[in-house]
Design an enzyme around this catalytic site. Structure first.
Site, PDB file in Angstrom:
ATOM      1  N   GLY A  32       0.840  -1.192   0.000  1.00 13.46           N
ATOM      2  CA  GLY A  32       0.000   0.000   0.000  1.00 13.46           C
ATOM      3  C   GLY A  32       0.873   1.240   0.000  1.00 13.46           C
ATOM      4  CD  GLN A  52       3.378   5.736   2.671  1.00 14.46           C
ATOM      5  OE1 GLN A  52       2.401   5.210   2.177  1.00 14.46           O
ATOM      6  NE2 GLN A  52       4.363   5.043   3.246  1.00 14.46           N
ATOM      7  CB  CYS A  98       5.109   2.259   7.429  1.00 12.21           C
ATOM      8  SG  CYS A  98       4.623   3.701   6.489  1.00 12.21           S
ATOM      9  CG  LEU A  99       6.734   1.020   1.471  1.00 13.46           C
ATOM     10  CD1 LEU A  99       6.208   1.308   0.068  1.00 13.46           C
ATOM     11  CD2 LEU A  99       7.856  -0.005   1.421  1.00 13.46           C
ATOM     12  CG  HIS A 138      -0.589   1.209   7.479  1.00 12.24           C
ATOM     13  ND1 HIS A 138       0.380   0.829   8.376  1.00 12.24           N
ATOM     14  CD2 HIS A 138       0.058   1.988   6.559  1.00 12.24           C
ATOM     15  CE1 HIS A 138       1.539   1.362   8.025  1.00 12.24           C
ATOM     16  NE2 HIS A 138       1.375   2.058   6.920  1.00 12.24           N
ATOM     17  CD  GLU A 139      -1.106   2.252   2.822  1.00 16.22           C
ATOM     18  OE1 GLU A 139      -0.684   3.403   2.594  1.00 16.22           O
ATOM     19  OE2 GLU A 139      -0.354   1.303   3.121  1.00 16.22           O
ATOM     20  CG  HIS A 168       0.239   7.021   5.467  1.00 13.40           C
ATOM     21  ND1 HIS A 168       1.373   7.429   6.133  1.00 13.40           N
ATOM     22  CD2 HIS A 168       0.403   5.703   5.230  1.00 13.40           C
ATOM     23  CE1 HIS A 168       2.188   6.393   6.291  1.00 13.40           C
ATOM     24  NE2 HIS A 168       1.626   5.323   5.761  1.00 13.40           N
TER      25      HIS A 168
END
Ligand code: ZN
Length: 185
Positions: free
Chosen positions: A45, A50, A98-99, A140-141, A144
Site C-alpha cells: 500500500g 508518502q 511502513c515504507l 494503515h493507509e 496517512h
C-alpha cells in the site's frame, strides 16, 4: 517513474490530506507512478503523502499475498477521497510496517471492521463495510491521509524502545533498498 518515498519526520506525513477532483493534474500518470513506486519498494500500500503530496489518494496491491489469501489474486485498487465513516468496537492486533518507516515493525491494535467511503479510479463512489486483512491495510493507509503513521498508535513503551530508530529516520540515517526523500524541508 519511480518516485522517492518520504521518510518518517518529513512534515508532509503530518498533514491532513485534501480531497481531489477528476481535474487533478496528470492524475492517471500519478496513479501509475505510485503503483510503480510501491512495487519497486515491495510494498502493498502507498498513500500520496508518502510521495510528498497531501491529497487523499491511496494505491493498494495485495496480489503478492494471493498464496495465503486467494481472494487477493489480482487485487489492485485505487482509493480516492477515502474516508472512514464508522468502526467496529471489536479490535484486533497485527504487526505492521511502513515504507516511510523502514526497519520498524510493531503490533498495532485497530478496529476489526470499518465502514469506508471512497471513489475508485473512475470517480465512482463506493461505500462498504470491510473486514479482515484489507480493513487493516486500509486503516494503515487512510491514517496517512489524516497525518498519522502507525508508530503514533503504539504504546509509549514501544515508542520509547523505537526512539533511536525513529530519530535516525527523521535525520535520514537509514539503509534502504528503495529511493527515499531524506532531507527535511
Ligand atoms: Zn505506511
Amino acid at each position: 517513474m519511480i518516485l522517492p518515498i518520504y521518510l518518517y519526520g518529513q512534515p508532509v506525513l503530518k498533514k491532513v490530506s485534501e480531497d481531489i477532483t477528476p481535474e487533478y493534474p496528470s492524475l492517471k500518470e500519478l496513479i501509475e507512478n505510485m503503483f510503480e513506486t510501491m512495487e519497486h519498494a515491495e510494498g502493498i500500500g502507498l498513500a500520496a503523502p508518502q510521495i510528498g503530496l497531501a491529497i487523499r489518494l491511496v494505491v493498494v496491491d495485495l496480489d503478492v499475498l494471493a498464496e495465503d489469501y486467494p481472494e487477493f489474486k489480482d487485487f489492485r485498487r485505487v482509493y480516492i477521497n477515502a474516508h472512514i465513516l464508522e468502526t467496529s468496537d471489536e479490535t484486533e492486533s497485527m504487526e505492521e510496517g511502513c515504507l516511510s518507516l523502514p526497519g520498524v515493525h510493531e503490533k498495532v491494535t485497530r478496529p476489526s471492521r470499518i465502514l469506508v467511503k471512497y471513489l475508485d479510479e473512475n470517480f465512482v463512489e463506493h461505500e462498504e463495510w470491510v473486514d479482515g486483512f484489507l480493513a487493516r491495510v486500509m486503516q494503515h493507509e487512510f491514517d496517512h491521509l489524516e497525518g498519522k503513521v502507525f508508530s503514533d498508535r503504539i504504546s509509549p513503551l514501544r515508542r520509547q524502545m523505537n526512539k533511536n530508530r525513529l530519530a535516525n529516520l527523521a535525520k535520514g540515517q537509514v539503509q534502504c533498498t528503495y529511493k527515499v526523500k531524506r532531507v527535511l524541508r
